[in-house]
Design a protein around this motif. Structure first.
Motif, PDB file in Angstrom:
ATOM      1  N   THR A 189     -21.550  -8.648  -5.866  1.00  0.00           N
ATOM      2  CA  THR A 189     -22.235  -8.294  -4.615  1.00  0.00           C
ATOM      3  C   THR A 189     -23.708  -8.678  -4.638  1.00  0.00           C
ATOM      4  OG1 THR A 189     -22.557  -6.015  -5.386  1.00  0.00           O
ATOM      5  CG2 THR A 189     -20.636  -6.451  -3.961  1.00  0.00           C
ATOM      6  N   TRP A 190     -24.265  -8.966  -5.793  1.00  0.00           N
ATOM      7  CA  TRP A 190     -25.671  -9.387  -5.861  1.00  0.00           C
ATOM      8  C   TRP A 190     -25.913 -10.682  -5.088  1.00  0.00           C
ATOM      9  CZ3 TRP A 190     -26.492 -14.146  -7.856  1.00  0.00           C
ATOM     10  CH2 TRP A 190     -25.530 -14.677  -8.720  1.00  0.00           C
ATOM     11  N   PRO A 223     -18.948  -1.289   9.637  1.00  0.00           N
ATOM     12  CA  PRO A 223     -18.965  -1.004   8.196  1.00  0.00           C
ATOM     13  C   PRO A 223     -17.594  -0.961   7.521  1.00  0.00           C
ATOM     14  CG  PRO A 223     -19.079   1.048   9.410  1.00  0.00           C
ATOM     15  CD  PRO A 223     -19.038  -0.066  10.443  1.00  0.00           C
ATOM     16  N   ALA A 224     -17.665  -1.159   6.213  1.00  0.00           N
ATOM     17  CA  ALA A 224     -16.482  -1.046   5.363  1.00  0.00           C
ATOM     18  C   ALA A 224     -16.926  -0.690   3.944  1.00  0.00           C
ATOM     19  CB  ALA A 224     -15.707  -2.355   5.349  1.00  0.00           C
ATOM     20  N   LEU A 225     -16.002  -0.128   3.195  1.00  0.00           N
ATOM     21  CA  LEU A 225     -16.204   0.169   1.775  1.00  0.00           C
ATOM     22  C   LEU A 225     -15.109  -0.511   0.980  1.00  0.00           C
ATOM     23  CD1 LEU A 225     -16.916   4.009   1.586  1.00  0.00           C
ATOM     24  CD2 LEU A 225     -18.527   2.147   1.126  1.00  0.00           C
ATOM     25  N   ARG A 226     -15.502  -1.105  -0.129  1.00  0.00           N
ATOM     26  CA  ARG A 226     -14.508  -1.628  -1.068  1.00  0.00           C
ATOM     27  C   ARG A 226     -14.051  -0.461  -1.934  1.00  0.00           C
ATOM     28  NH1 ARG A 226     -16.319  -6.785  -4.340  1.00  0.00           N
ATOM     29  NH2 ARG A 226     -17.555  -5.219  -5.391  1.00  0.00           N
ATOM     30  N   SER A 227     -12.924  -0.582  -2.561  1.00  0.00           N
ATOM     31  CA  SER A 227     -12.352   0.514  -3.351  1.00  0.00           C
ATOM     32  C   SER A 227     -13.281   0.983  -4.474  1.00  0.00           C
ATOM     33  CB  SER A 227     -10.990   0.117  -3.919  1.00  0.00           C
ATOM     34  OG  SER A 227     -11.111  -1.043  -4.721  1.00  0.00           O
ATOM     35  N   ASN A 228     -14.201   0.126  -4.914  1.00  0.00           N
ATOM     36  CA  ASN A 228     -15.150   0.524  -5.965  1.00  0.00           C
ATOM     37  C   ASN A 228     -16.425   1.154  -5.389  1.00  0.00           C
ATOM     38  OD1 ASN A 228     -16.616  -1.623  -4.951  1.00  0.00           O
ATOM     39  ND2 ASN A 228     -16.801  -2.693  -6.907  1.00  0.00           N
ATOM     40  N   GLY A 229     -16.479   1.326  -4.067  1.00  0.00           N
ATOM     41  CA  GLY A 229     -17.631   1.950  -3.427  1.00  0.00           C
ATOM     42  C   GLY A 229     -18.671   0.987  -2.882  1.00  0.00           C
ATOM     43  N   SER A 230     -18.511  -0.320  -3.120  1.00  0.00           N
ATOM     44  CA  SER A 230     -19.459  -1.298  -2.578  1.00  0.00           C
ATOM     45  C   SER A 230     -19.379  -1.281  -1.058  1.00  0.00           C
ATOM     46  CB  SER A 230     -19.153  -2.710  -3.078  1.00  0.00           C
ATOM     47  OG  SER A 230     -19.332  -2.795  -4.470  1.00  0.00           O
ATOM     48  N   GLN A 231     -20.560  -1.247  -0.425  1.00  0.00           N
ATOM     49  CA  GLN A 231     -20.626  -1.205   1.031  1.00  0.00           C
ATOM     50  C   GLN A 231     -20.732  -2.618   1.605  1.00  0.00           C
ATOM     51  OE1 GLN A 231     -23.965   1.309   1.947  1.00  0.00           O
ATOM     52  NE2 GLN A 231     -22.941   3.139   1.211  1.00  0.00           N
ATOM     53  N   THR A 247     -21.852  -9.038   5.912  1.00  0.00           N
ATOM     54  CA  THR A 247     -21.987  -9.210   4.463  1.00  0.00           C
ATOM     55  C   THR A 247     -20.663  -9.604   3.822  1.00  0.00           C
ATOM     56  OG1 THR A 247     -21.758  -6.812   4.038  1.00  0.00           O
ATOM     57  CG2 THR A 247     -24.014  -7.702   4.273  1.00  0.00           C
ATOM     58  N   LEU A 248     -19.546  -9.143   4.397  1.00  0.00           N
ATOM     59  CA  LEU A 248     -18.237  -9.576   3.899  1.00  0.00           C
ATOM     60  C   LEU A 248     -18.097 -11.082   4.059  1.00  0.00           C
ATOM     61  CD1 LEU A 248     -15.433  -8.576   2.807  1.00  0.00           C
ATOM     62  CD2 LEU A 248     -14.675  -8.721   5.191  1.00  0.00           C
ATOM     63  N   THR A 249     -18.555 -11.591   5.190  1.00  0.00           N
ATOM     64  CA  THR A 249     -18.490 -13.032   5.454  1.00  0.00           C
ATOM     65  C   THR A 249     -19.292 -13.805   4.419  1.00  0.00           C
ATOM     66  OG1 THR A 249     -18.238 -12.596   7.810  1.00  0.00           O
ATOM     67  CG2 THR A 249     -18.942 -14.826   7.178  1.00  0.00           C
ATOM     68  N   LEU A 250     -20.503 -13.368   4.154  1.00  0.00           N
ATOM     69  CA  LEU A 250     -21.344 -14.061   3.170  1.00  0.00           C
ATOM     70  C   LEU A 250     -20.745 -13.968   1.768  1.00  0.00           C
ATOM     71  CD1 LEU A 250     -24.850 -12.983   4.504  1.00  0.00           C
ATOM     72  CD2 LEU A 250     -23.745 -15.237   4.731  1.00  0.00           C
ATOM     73  N   TYR A 251     -20.219 -12.810   1.414  1.00  0.00           N
ATOM     74  CA  TYR A 251     -19.579 -12.620   0.121  1.00  0.00           C
ATOM     75  C   TYR A 251     -18.393 -13.581  -0.037  1.00  0.00           C
ATOM     76  CZ  TYR A 251     -17.417 -10.007  -3.731  1.00  0.00           C
ATOM     77  OH  TYR A 251     -16.878  -9.640  -4.934  1.00  0.00           O
ATOM     78  N   PHE A 252     -17.593 -13.674   1.007  1.00  0.00           N
ATOM     79  CA  PHE A 252     -16.434 -14.573   1.032  1.00  0.00           C
ATOM     80  C   PHE A 252     -16.875 -16.030   0.902  1.00  0.00           C
ATOM     81  CE2 PHE A 252     -12.984 -16.186   4.224  1.00  0.00           C
ATOM     82  CZ  PHE A 252     -12.206 -16.705   3.201  1.00  0.00           C
ATOM     83  N   LEU A 253     -17.880 -16.420   1.674  1.00  0.00           N
ATOM     84  CA  LEU A 253     -18.355 -17.809   1.608  1.00  0.00           C
ATOM     85  C   LEU A 253     -18.879 -18.152   0.220  1.00  0.00           C
ATOM     86  CD1 LEU A 253     -20.120 -18.162   5.072  1.00  0.00           C
ATOM     87  CD2 LEU A 253     -17.910 -19.140   4.366  1.00  0.00           C
ATOM     88  N   HIS A 254     -19.530 -17.190  -0.439  1.00  0.00           N
ATOM     89  CA  HIS A 254     -19.974 -17.463  -1.805  1.00  0.00           C
ATOM     90  C   HIS A 254     -18.784 -17.696  -2.723  1.00  0.00           C
ATOM     91  CE1 HIS A 254     -20.691 -16.309  -6.007  1.00  0.00           C
ATOM     92  NE2 HIS A 254     -21.633 -17.233  -5.868  1.00  0.00           N
TER      93      HIS A 254
END
Length: 185
Positions: free
Chosen positions: A19-20, A151-159, A164-171
């Motif tokens: 997530t960084w 908003p959304a939360l991943r199972s490990n608590g990451s928000q 931000t999901l889009t950017l995370y996916f593109l990375h």
């Protein structure tokens, strides 16, 4: 007649919290979250899908570059599945109508073992990855306006938000192009 396939064993599990990449560039693949807008997602996904499909034509598509490191075929199977998971997560956010949603856990390493990525037929995967990237590109073209901040939360608590999901996916997609040696990643 081709030689029988030999199980190369599991890859080295990736338990890093990536997530960084939402706040700073990736020194490996060069992804910079500040340089992209979510409106770029559909075209970037379609382009990446074509690049992965082309990489499946390599003669060494099954060769692992080192012990515990996936082959181009295995990485492409992984990104095919990532497309499906991330499309599903975006759809979950949109279906939530702005209420906080929580993503179920997805274990990428268990999926790779269960689906035996190393045994996959590159021609079949080429069709599957093209379809998966097109479906993801279509889905990531749907959100607009305030939906990007839902908003959304991943199972490990990451928000996350849809943005931000889009950017995370593109990375993830870009980083794995870099992993397979795509010089344009």
């Amino acid at each position: 007649m081709s030689e029988p396939l030999t199980d190369p064993g599991p890859s080295t599990p990736d338990d890093a919290d990536w997530t960084w990449v939402l706040t700073r560039p990736c020194a490996d693949c060069g992804f910079d979250p500040a340089a992209l807008g979510v409106a770029d997602a559909p075209s970037l996904l379609r382009d990446a899908g074509q690049r992965y499909a082309a990489a499946l034509g390599r003669e060494d598509v099954r060769a692992r570059p080192a012990d515990g490191v996936w082959s181009t075929l295995e990485y492409t199977c992984h990104v095919r599945d990532v497309c499906d998971v991330m499309r599903g997560r975006l759809e979950q956010i949109l279906d939530g109508g702005g209420e906080l949603v929580t993503f179920g856990n997805w274990d990428q390493d268990a999926t790779a073992l269960e689906r035996q990525y190393w045994r996959s037929d590159p021609q079949v995967v080429r069709r599957q990855v093209t379809t998966a990237f097109e479906a993801a590109a279509t889905a990531y073209g749907r959100p607009s306006g305030p939906q990007w901040e839902w908003p959304a939360l991943r199972s490990n608590g990451s928000q996350f938000t849809a943005r931000t999901l889009t950017l995370y996916f593109l990375h993830d997609i870009r980083h794995h192009l870099w992993d397979i040696g795509d010089v344009n990643a």
